[in-house]
Design a protein around this motif. Structure first.
Motif, PDB file in Angstrom:
ATOM      1  N   CYS A  69       0.834  -1.204   0.000  1.00  0.00           N
ATOM      2  CA  CYS A  69       0.000   0.000   0.000  1.00  0.00           C
ATOM      3  C   CYS A  69       0.871   1.258   0.000  1.00  0.00           C
ATOM      4  O   CYS A  69       0.625   2.189  -0.765  1.00  0.00           O
ATOM      5  N   ARG A  70       1.881   1.275   0.847  1.00  0.00           N
ATOM      6  CA  ARG A  70       2.780   2.436   0.908  1.00  0.00           C
ATOM      7  C   ARG A  70       3.511   2.645  -0.407  1.00  0.00           C
ATOM      8  O   ARG A  70       3.714   3.772  -0.837  1.00  0.00           O
ATOM      9  N   LYS A  71       3.909   1.541  -1.029  1.00  0.00           N
ATOM     10  CA  LYS A  71       4.639   1.650  -2.294  1.00  0.00           C
ATOM     11  C   LYS A  71       3.777   2.310  -3.371  1.00  0.00           C
ATOM     12  O   LYS A  71       4.275   3.074  -4.187  1.00  0.00           O
ATOM     13  N   ARG A  72       2.485   2.024  -3.353  1.00  0.00           N
ATOM     14  CA  ARG A  72       1.590   2.651  -4.333  1.00  0.00           C
ATOM     15  C   ARG A  72       1.095   4.008  -3.835  1.00  0.00           C
ATOM     16  O   ARG A  72       0.220   4.612  -4.433  1.00  0.00           O
ATOM     17  N   LYS A  73       1.661   4.458  -2.717  1.00  0.00           N
ATOM     18  CA  LYS A  73       1.336   5.743  -2.098  1.00  0.00           C
ATOM     19  C   LYS A  73      -0.119   5.822  -1.624  1.00  0.00           C
ATOM     20  O   LYS A  73      -0.744   6.881  -1.656  1.00  0.00           O
ATOM     21  N   GLY A  74      -0.643   4.691  -1.174  1.00  0.00           N
ATOM     22  CA  GLY A  74      -1.992   4.644  -0.630  1.00  0.00           C
ATOM     23  C   GLY A  74      -1.988   4.906   0.862  1.00  0.00           C
ATOM     24  O   GLY A  74      -0.947   4.869   1.519  1.00  0.00           O
ATOM     25  N   THR A  75      -3.166   5.173   1.394  1.00  0.00           N
ATOM     26  CA  THR A  75      -3.292   5.412   2.835  1.00  0.00           C
ATOM     27  C   THR A  75      -4.064   4.302   3.530  1.00  0.00           C
ATOM     28  O   THR A  75      -4.064   4.224   4.753  1.00  0.00           O
ATOM     29  N   MET A  79      -8.148  -4.319  -1.210  1.00  0.00           N
ATOM     30  CA  MET A  79      -8.236  -5.739  -1.531  1.00  0.00           C
ATOM     31  C   MET A  79      -7.125  -6.151  -2.499  1.00  0.00           C
ATOM     32  O   MET A  79      -6.569  -7.239  -2.378  1.00  0.00           O
ATOM     33  N   ASP A  80      -6.780  -5.297  -3.452  1.00  0.00           N
ATOM     34  CA  ASP A  80      -5.704  -5.616  -4.396  1.00  0.00           C
ATOM     35  C   ASP A  80      -4.361  -5.786  -3.690  1.00  0.00           C
ATOM     36  O   ASP A  80      -3.534  -6.591  -4.113  1.00  0.00           O
ATOM     37  N   ASP A  81      -4.139  -5.035  -2.615  1.00  0.00           N
ATOM     38  CA  ASP A  81      -2.904  -5.187  -1.836  1.00  0.00           C
ATOM     39  C   ASP A  81      -2.863  -6.565  -1.176  1.00  0.00           C
ATOM     40  O   ASP A  81      -1.826  -7.232  -1.173  1.00  0.00           O
TER      41      ASP A  81
END
Length: 128
Positions: A69-75, A79-81
């Motif tokens: 999640c962090r790598k994709r810059k999400g917070t 589900m995809d993670d």
């Protein structure tokens, strides 16, 4: 023995006689301990994974999913993670299946027939 209200686990980490709600609470507790925000869909998938494999395995996926999640810059872990880390890290059952499928390709395969060294060829070389 003092009850903590947590789902009891066998030594393998498999959830024993726990309802979906109780398993979900354990997964949520794991998220809180790891300081991970998770979407409802991801929580549902992780709860199902805990019920089908082990609570320990699903808790371990939380940290890995958080890194994805962090790598994709999400917070928030999506589900995809969870799907991504599930495909990368095998649980005990899938690991066993993988090893059975590919055991012939491993160096120290105990299932393969052992061939004795050709001592006649070695004797001939030594005599020369």
């Amino acid at each position: 023995m003092e009850s903590t209200g947590r789902v009891r686990m066998e030594s393998t980490g498999r959830v024993r006689m726990g309802s979906t709600g109780r398993v979900r609470m354990e997964v949520q507790a794991g998220c809180e301990e790891e300081d991970v925000e998770m979407s409802d869909d991801a929580m549902m998938v992780l709860t199902k994974i805990a019920q089908e494999t082990s609570l320990r395995y699903s808790i371990q996926l939380i940290t890995a999913a958080s890194l994805v999640c962090r790598k994709r810059k999400g917070t928030e872990v999506a589900m995809d993670d969870i799907k991504r880390v599930y495909s990368l890290f095998f649980d005990e059952s899938r690991s066993t299946q993988f090893l059975k499928e590919y055991q012939q390709e491993f160096m120290f395969n105990e299932e393969s027939e052992t061939t004795e060294p050709d001592t006649e060829a070695m004797d001939t070389e030594l005599a020369s």
